[in-house]
Design a protein around this motif. Structure first.
Motif: not given
Length: 107
Positions: A42-48
């Motif tokens: 759901d979040g960009t940082r977690a995906r990164m």
């Protein structure tokens, strides 16, 4: 010179990356042997974080199961600056469309 460590792990095609685009992804212990194993998409940082760990430590089967082509391509302009030069070189040499996506996004 490209690192054979990463070349042998690459999928045959980006389309082989058919991981989820939403929810939570739990990386196998052999991929996330230190640190966070569970990542929300759901979040960009977690995906990164998910992408960085999977790209650096995952085998071909892990990459195909965990990563999603569209998410990887969308995040590549930033993600490429967060991974090693040899990892980035292997992926961009195998998949030139990652470079054209970077150019198209202006990054």
């Amino acid at each position: 010179m490209l690192c054979a460590r990463y070349q042998k792990r690459l999928p045959d095609r980006l389309e082989d990356l058919d991981g989820s685009t939403q929810g939570t992804v739990d990386l196998p212990l052999h991929v996330a042997w230190s640190g966070r194993r569970s990542h929300s998409l759901d979040g960009t940082r977690a995906r990164m974080g998910l992408h960085r760990t999977a790209l650096a430590e995952g085998q071909r089967e892990d990459l195909e199961a965990v990563l999603n082509r569209d998410l990887l391509v969308a995040q590549w302009p930033v993600l490429r600056t967060l991974v090693s030069r040899s990892l980035r070189g292997a992926w961009e040499a195998a998949f030139p469309q990652l470079m054209s996506e970077r150019g198209a996004s202006g990054a």
